[in-house]
Design a protein around this motif. Structure first.
Motif, PDB file in Angstrom:
ATOM      1  N   ARG A 172      32.034  75.739  25.127  1.00  0.00           N
ATOM      2  CA  ARG A 172      33.333  75.110  25.378  1.00  0.00           C
ATOM      3  C   ARG A 172      33.208  73.955  26.371  1.00  0.00           C
ATOM      4  N   ILE A 173      32.411  74.153  27.417  1.00  0.00           N
ATOM      5  CA  ILE A 173      32.187  73.072  28.389  1.00  0.00           C
ATOM      6  C   ILE A 173      31.518  71.890  27.704  1.00  0.00           C
ATOM      7  N   LEU A 174      30.538  72.168  26.857  1.00  0.00           N
ATOM      8  CA  LEU A 174      29.856  71.102  26.121  1.00  0.00           C
ATOM      9  C   LEU A 174      30.849  70.302  25.275  1.00  0.00           C
ATOM     10  N   CYS A 175      31.760  71.018  24.620  1.00  0.00           N
ATOM     11  CA  CYS A 175      32.739  70.352  23.762  1.00  0.00           C
ATOM     12  C   CYS A 175      33.780  69.575  24.567  1.00  0.00           C
ATOM     13  N   SER A 176      33.910  69.890  25.829  1.00  0.00           N
ATOM     14  CA  SER A 176      34.911  69.208  26.654  1.00  0.00           C
ATOM     15  C   SER A 176      34.467  67.820  27.093  1.00  0.00           C
ATOM     16  N   PHE A 177      33.167  67.554  27.054  1.00  0.00           N
ATOM     17  CA  PHE A 177      32.660  66.287  27.580  1.00  0.00           C
ATOM     18  C   PHE A 177      33.314  65.081  26.893  1.00  0.00           C
ATOM     19  N   GLU A 178      33.319  65.103  25.568  1.00  0.00           N
ATOM     20  CA  GLU A 178      33.833  63.955  24.823  1.00  0.00           C
ATOM     21  C   GLU A 178      35.317  63.735  25.093  1.00  0.00           C
ATOM     22  N   LEU A 200      37.038  64.577  27.832  1.00  0.00           N
ATOM     23  CA  LEU A 200      37.184  64.017  29.176  1.00  0.00           C
ATOM     24  C   LEU A 200      36.775  62.553  29.199  1.00  0.00           C
ATOM     25  N   TRP A 201      35.731  62.240  28.444  1.00  0.00           N
ATOM     26  CA  TRP A 201      35.247  60.856  28.363  1.00  0.00           C
ATOM     27  C   TRP A 201      36.301  59.940  27.745  1.00  0.00           C
ATOM     28  N   GLU A 202      37.108  60.539  26.831  1.00  0.00           N
ATOM     29  CA  GLU A 202      38.189  59.783  26.180  1.00  0.00           C
ATOM     30  C   GLU A 202      39.448  59.748  27.038  1.00  0.00           C
ATOM     31  N   ASN A 203      39.335  60.204  28.273  1.00  0.00           N
ATOM     32  CA  ASN A 203      40.405  60.171  29.272  1.00  0.00           C
ATOM     33  C   ASN A 203      41.552  61.136  28.972  1.00  0.00           C
ATOM     34  N   LYS A 204      41.241  62.234  28.264  1.00  0.00           N
ATOM     35  CA  LYS A 204      42.232  63.289  28.102  1.00  0.00           C
ATOM     36  C   LYS A 204      42.427  63.979  29.455  1.00  0.00           C
ATOM     37  N   SER A 205      43.615  64.494  29.677  1.00  0.00           N
ATOM     38  CA  SER A 205      43.866  65.182  30.936  1.00  0.00           C
ATOM     39  C   SER A 205      43.091  66.493  30.979  1.00  0.00           C
ATOM     40  N   VAL A 206      42.961  67.042  32.186  1.00  0.00           N
ATOM     41  CA  VAL A 206      42.246  68.307  32.350  1.00  0.00           C
ATOM     42  C   VAL A 206      42.954  69.421  31.585  1.00  0.00           C
ATOM     43  N   ASP A 207      44.293  69.459  31.658  1.00  0.00           N
ATOM     44  CA  ASP A 207      45.048  70.499  30.947  1.00  0.00           C
ATOM     45  C   ASP A 207      44.910  70.345  29.432  1.00  0.00           C
ATOM     46  N   GLU A 208      44.997  69.110  28.937  1.00  0.00           N
ATOM     47  CA  GLU A 208      44.844  68.870  27.498  1.00  0.00           C
ATOM     48  C   GLU A 208      43.464  69.324  27.025  1.00  0.00           C
ATOM     49  N   THR A 209      42.466  68.961  27.787  1.00  0.00           N
ATOM     50  CA  THR A 209      41.088  69.305  27.426  1.00  0.00           C
ATOM     51  C   THR A 209      40.892  70.811  27.442  1.00  0.00           C
ATOM     52  N   ALA A 210      41.411  71.460  28.464  1.00  0.00           N
ATOM     53  CA  ALA A 210      41.263  72.911  28.594  1.00  0.00           C
ATOM     54  C   ALA A 210      41.813  73.621  27.370  1.00  0.00           C
ATOM     55  N   GLU A 229      29.385  75.302  36.013  1.00  0.00           N
ATOM     56  CA  GLU A 229      28.357  74.897  35.059  1.00  0.00           C
ATOM     57  C   GLU A 229      27.746  73.537  35.382  1.00  0.00           C
ATOM     58  N   MET A 230      28.592  72.603  35.833  1.00  0.00           N
ATOM     59  CA  MET A 230      28.164  71.212  35.956  1.00  0.00           C
ATOM     60  C   MET A 230      27.952  70.744  37.387  1.00  0.00           C
ATOM     61  N   GLY A 231      28.438  71.527  38.370  1.00  0.00           N
ATOM     62  CA  GLY A 231      28.277  71.113  39.760  1.00  0.00           C
ATOM     63  C   GLY A 231      29.241  70.027  40.175  1.00  0.00           C
ATOM     64  N   MET A 232      30.230  69.735  39.343  1.00  0.00           N
ATOM     65  CA  MET A 232      31.284  68.767  39.662  1.00  0.00           C
ATOM     66  C   MET A 232      32.556  69.185  38.939  1.00  0.00           C
ATOM     67  N   THR A 233      33.685  68.674  39.371  1.00  0.00           N
ATOM     68  CA  THR A 233      34.943  69.000  38.720  1.00  0.00           C
ATOM     69  C   THR A 233      35.124  68.137  37.472  1.00  0.00           C
ATOM     70  N   PRO A 234      36.027  68.532  36.547  1.00  0.00           N
ATOM     71  CA  PRO A 234      36.301  67.671  35.385  1.00  0.00           C
ATOM     72  C   PRO A 234      36.780  66.281  35.794  1.00  0.00           C
ATOM     73  N   THR A 235      37.573  66.211  36.855  1.00  0.00           N
ATOM     74  CA  THR A 235      38.059  64.908  37.323  1.00  0.00           C
ATOM     75  C   THR A 235      36.910  64.043  37.810  1.00  0.00           C
ATOM     76  N   GLU A 236      35.990  64.641  38.546  1.00  0.00           N
ATOM     77  CA  GLU A 236      34.814  63.884  39.008  1.00  0.00           C
ATOM     78  C   GLU A 236      33.975  63.421  37.830  1.00  0.00           C
ATOM     79  N   TYR A 237      33.895  64.251  36.810  1.00  0.00           N
ATOM     80  CA  TYR A 237      33.150  63.856  35.607  1.00  0.00           C
ATOM     81  C   TYR A 237      33.821  62.661  34.930  1.00  0.00           C
TER      82      TYR A 237
END
Length: 269
Positions: free
Chosen positions: A213-219, A221-231, A249-257
């Motif tokens: 699920r985290i892997l699938c979230s990268f794209e 977040l990269w497309e500037n979806k919100s954290v709630d939308e991505t979740a 998993e990543m050592g950073m928050t979704p926002t930092e990513y």
């Protein structure tokens, strides 16, 4: 009986893996090794070329025939011996490689042709060339990666249904998936499900699902979806829980990513 032995000694190990020794040997009715009585500390692989040997470890007895191999940590509670002409090669690794094995002692049947070729190529290289420490360490690291790959392939083949479960998780990651539901779908207990999947992939089904699920979230977040939308899109119940798992998993928050995206933007020419 050892027909050929090559040993390596270095002053500075630098906490890197290296090959301590290699050998080619054979054993008859009087051939017997007791792993608990060996004084040196290492992890070794023994691969059967011909004949037959017996390994007793963990309360079980395994017959070793052509193409079979085992890994063991020395010193250890195991013995191996031969009642027939047993021909084999072995590779001794420095103990630092133990951290890369989930279980120190492992037994495998019928290695793949690719693995056998890699093992023999390394064996011949080490036998014929003088290696400094870093060259030795490179050979050790590359060979151990081949061993890990072979172990993974063997375990997956032995648990064919685990591939079906893995595919189910990857196809349904956005849905609400729990162990109870999966156990019902695959007609097994939760304990059986967890054990089989973990033997094949070294993760429990739910741990693998979180990582996927985290892997699938990268794209997203990269497309500037919100954290709630991505979740919600990748199957998490809420943004806070998603952010917590993402940080683990990543050592950073979704926002930092998301903010890191600017580091990968290039000016148009």
């Amino acid at each position: 009986m050892q027909d050929f032995v090559q040993q390596f000694h270095y002053v500075d190990h630098q906490n890197l893996p290296y090959i301590k020794g290699i050998g080619k040997g054979s054993g008859g009715p009087e051939y017997f090794w007791d792993g608990s009585k060996r004084k040196d500390h290492l992890v070794f692989l023994q691969f059967t070329l011909a004949g037959e040997g017996t390994l007793m470890i963990g309360g079980e007895t395994f017959t070793q025939r052509k193409g079979d191999f085992f890994l063991a940590e020395v010193p250890g509670k195991f013995v191996y011996y031969s009642k027939q002409n047993w021909q084999f090669i072995y590779v001794e690794f420095s103990p630092v490689v133990r951290q890369w094995l989930n279980v120190a002692s492992q037994v495998f049947s019928q290695a793949s042709a690719d693995f056998f070729k890699s093992l023999m190529d390394t064996f011949i290289t080490i036998q014929e060339e003088e290696l400094d420490f870093l060259e030795n360490s490179e050979q050790a690291f590359n060979l151990f990666l081949k061993i890990k790959k072979e172990i993974n392939n063997v375990q997956i083949k032995a648990n064919a249904q685990s591939l079906i479960i893995k595919r189910y998780l990857e196809e349904n990651y956005a849905s609400d998936i729990g162990l109870d539901k999966m156990a019902e779908i695959f007609d097994m207990s939760k304990f059986q499900l967890i054990r089989m999947f973990e033997e094949a992939f070294q993760y429990t089904p739910m741990a693998y699902l979180r990582k996927y699920r985290i892997l699938c979230s990268f794209e997203l977040l990269w497309e500037n979806k919100s954290v709630d939308e991505t979740a919600k899109a990748v199957g998490f119940s809420n943004g806070n829980y998603f952010a917590k798992i993402f940080k683990l998993e990543m050592g950073m928050t979704p926002t930092e990513y998301k903010l890191s995206k600017k580091n990968y933007q290039f000016k148009k020419r």
